[in-house]
Motif scaffolding. Sequence first.
Motif, short mmCIF file in Angstrom:
data_model
loop_
_atom_site.label_atom_id
_atom_site.label_comp_id
_atom_site.label_asym_id
_atom_site.label_seq_id
_atom_site.Cartn_x
_atom_site.Cartn_y
_atom_site.Cartn_z
N UNK A 1 0.81 -1.21 0.00
CA UNK A 1 0.00 0.00 0.00
C UNK A 1 0.85 1.27 0.00
N UNK A 2 2.02 1.23 0.63
CA UNK A 2 2.87 2.41 0.65
C UNK A 2 3.46 2.70 -0.72
N UNK A 3 3.80 1.63 -1.45
CA UNK A 3 4.29 1.80 -2.82
C UNK A 3 3.20 2.38 -3.70
N UNK A 4 1.98 1.84 -3.60
CA UNK A 4 0.87 2.34 -4.40
C UNK A 4 0.61 3.81 -4.09
N UNK A 5 0.57 4.16 -2.81
CA UNK A 5 0.27 5.54 -2.43
C UNK A 5 1.35 6.50 -2.91
N UNK A 6 2.62 6.09 -2.80
CA UNK A 6 3.71 6.97 -3.22
C UNK A 6 3.65 7.29 -4.70
N UNK B 1 5.00 17.04 0.48
CA UNK B 1 5.28 15.98 1.44
C UNK B 1 6.76 15.64 1.40
N UNK B 2 7.35 15.40 2.57
CA UNK B 2 8.74 14.95 2.57
C UNK B 2 8.75 13.44 2.35
N UNK B 3 9.92 12.83 2.12
CA UNK B 3 9.97 11.39 1.82
C UNK B 3 9.33 10.52 2.90
N UNK B 4 9.54 10.86 4.19
CA UNK B 4 8.92 10.08 5.26
C UNK B 4 7.40 10.15 5.18
N UNK B 5 6.86 11.33 4.90
CA UNK B 5 5.42 11.48 4.79
C UNK B 5 4.89 10.75 3.55
N UNK B 6 5.62 10.85 2.44
CA UNK B 6 5.18 10.22 1.20
C UNK B 6 5.07 8.71 1.35
N UNK B 7 6.12 8.09 1.89
CA UNK B 7 6.13 6.63 2.00
C UNK B 7 5.44 6.14 3.27
N UNK B 8 4.89 7.06 4.04
CA UNK B 8 4.07 6.69 5.18
C UNK B 8 2.60 6.66 4.85
N UNK B 9 2.25 7.15 3.65
CA UNK B 9 0.85 7.12 3.22
C UNK B 9 0.41 5.68 2.97
N UNK B 10 -0.86 5.43 3.25
CA UNK B 10 -1.41 4.10 2.99
C UNK B 10 -2.86 4.22 2.58
N UNK B 11 -3.53 3.09 2.41
CA UNK B 11 -4.93 3.07 2.02
C UNK B 11 -5.72 2.20 2.98
N UNK B 12 -6.99 2.52 3.14
CA UNK B 12 -7.91 1.66 3.85
C UNK B 12 -9.28 1.77 3.20
N UNK B 13 -10.03 0.70 3.22
CA UNK B 13 -11.39 0.71 2.69
C UNK B 13 -12.36 0.59 3.85
N UNK B 14 -13.42 1.37 3.80
CA UNK B 14 -14.44 1.33 4.84
C UNK B 14 -15.76 0.90 4.23
N UNK C 1 2.12 11.76 9.29
CA UNK C 1 1.22 12.75 9.87
C UNK C 1 1.61 14.15 9.40
N UNK C 2 0.59 14.95 9.10
CA UNK C 2 0.82 16.29 8.57
C UNK C 2 0.70 17.31 9.69
N UNK C 3 1.48 18.37 9.59
CA UNK C 3 1.45 19.43 10.59
C UNK C 3 0.06 20.06 10.65
N UNK C 4 -0.50 20.13 11.86
CA UNK C 4 -1.80 20.75 12.03
C UNK C 4 -2.97 19.89 11.60
N UNK C 5 -2.70 18.62 11.27
CA UNK C 5 -3.76 17.71 10.82
C UNK C 5 -4.01 16.68 11.92
N UNK C 6 -5.21 16.74 12.51
CA UNK C 6 -5.51 15.87 13.64
C UNK C 6 -6.05 14.51 13.23
#
Length: 360
Positions: free
Chosen positions: A135-140, A170-183, A247-252
Amino acid sequence: MKHWIAAAAAMATTLTGCASMRTPMTEFATDYNRVIADTSNEMILLNIVRASRGEPTHYSALSSVSGNLAIEGTAGADLSGIIDDIDGGAEIGVSVRSAPSFQIIPLNTADFATGILRPVEPNVVALFLSQGWNENLLAALLVESVSCGGITYYNDLRGDEDRNPDRLYLDPDQTFGLGFETTDGGNTNEPIISMGADQATSLGMVLENLTDDYRVTVRRDDEGKAIFDVFQRSQQTLNITLSGSSRLTGCAVTALSPDDYELRSVEGVIYYLGEILRSGGGEMRTPGGDIVFRVPNSAPAGGHAIHVSHEGQSFFVEPANPGQRPRNRSSQVISLITQLIALQTASDALERSPSTLTIN
């Protein structure tokens, strides 16, 4: 006696021919499959190279391959003489030559262009996730931007000098920290209607009058009679997760809904990789050191999976090695793009493409 010898010779030729053709035909079919796969992979890589130079991309495909096999028989004895002179132990063989013909179709229809320029569908991403893709590869690769708290962050790992200074990235840590979930949409598991076997003729009419997405299952009651249950298909939502380093700055929040992110088109992914190839070190790596995409100009020492030449320069993609650390996912990324094109573009694009080149 002559007839028996002739029949035996004919039978030997037939049997030997059948035994000899099995392997050549299998090899030819396998070779054709490899050619089609190599053609598709090289087309993707060539378009990434074109994109790296700001050139327009072009797509084509092998729509069909016809393998014509020419069979030639040989014998150890001179068959031009009298039939009695045939040596019963003579070696009789069959040689097979291939003369294939194939069609190259330019993918230039409106359907194909619409599909390749349209943002990747969330259900396509969900399909890849169900198949076990990282999922991290797909998101990146697929996420264009994310928004939270009124601030939009763009996913672009090119060198700083190549990016728009008026945007937040997004910095590299933020980019490769992204993922997906289905609800799940929360639909009930109870059927909205059940119909007995005696009502089966009315089932089609009922389904035609339903405006939403439904599925039908068949079960048997206590008496063994068929019962058709009609369920409302569960609606799923694809969210982007922000966990740990992403996690993004100011994003809860820890997950973003479809209203808060944008996905790239297939063409967007190709141009993005082209920009990665052009800028900086010409490669895309995770913070952990894994290679997401790299295209060297010289042949790798361990061989290559894909190779193209463009304007006098060579470009290579190294083969995947599951046991290699750090990983190199370059060939996997090419495979991903190939599948995205197939899923995003209309299935009848090949059939309706106007210009066809047949080569014999």
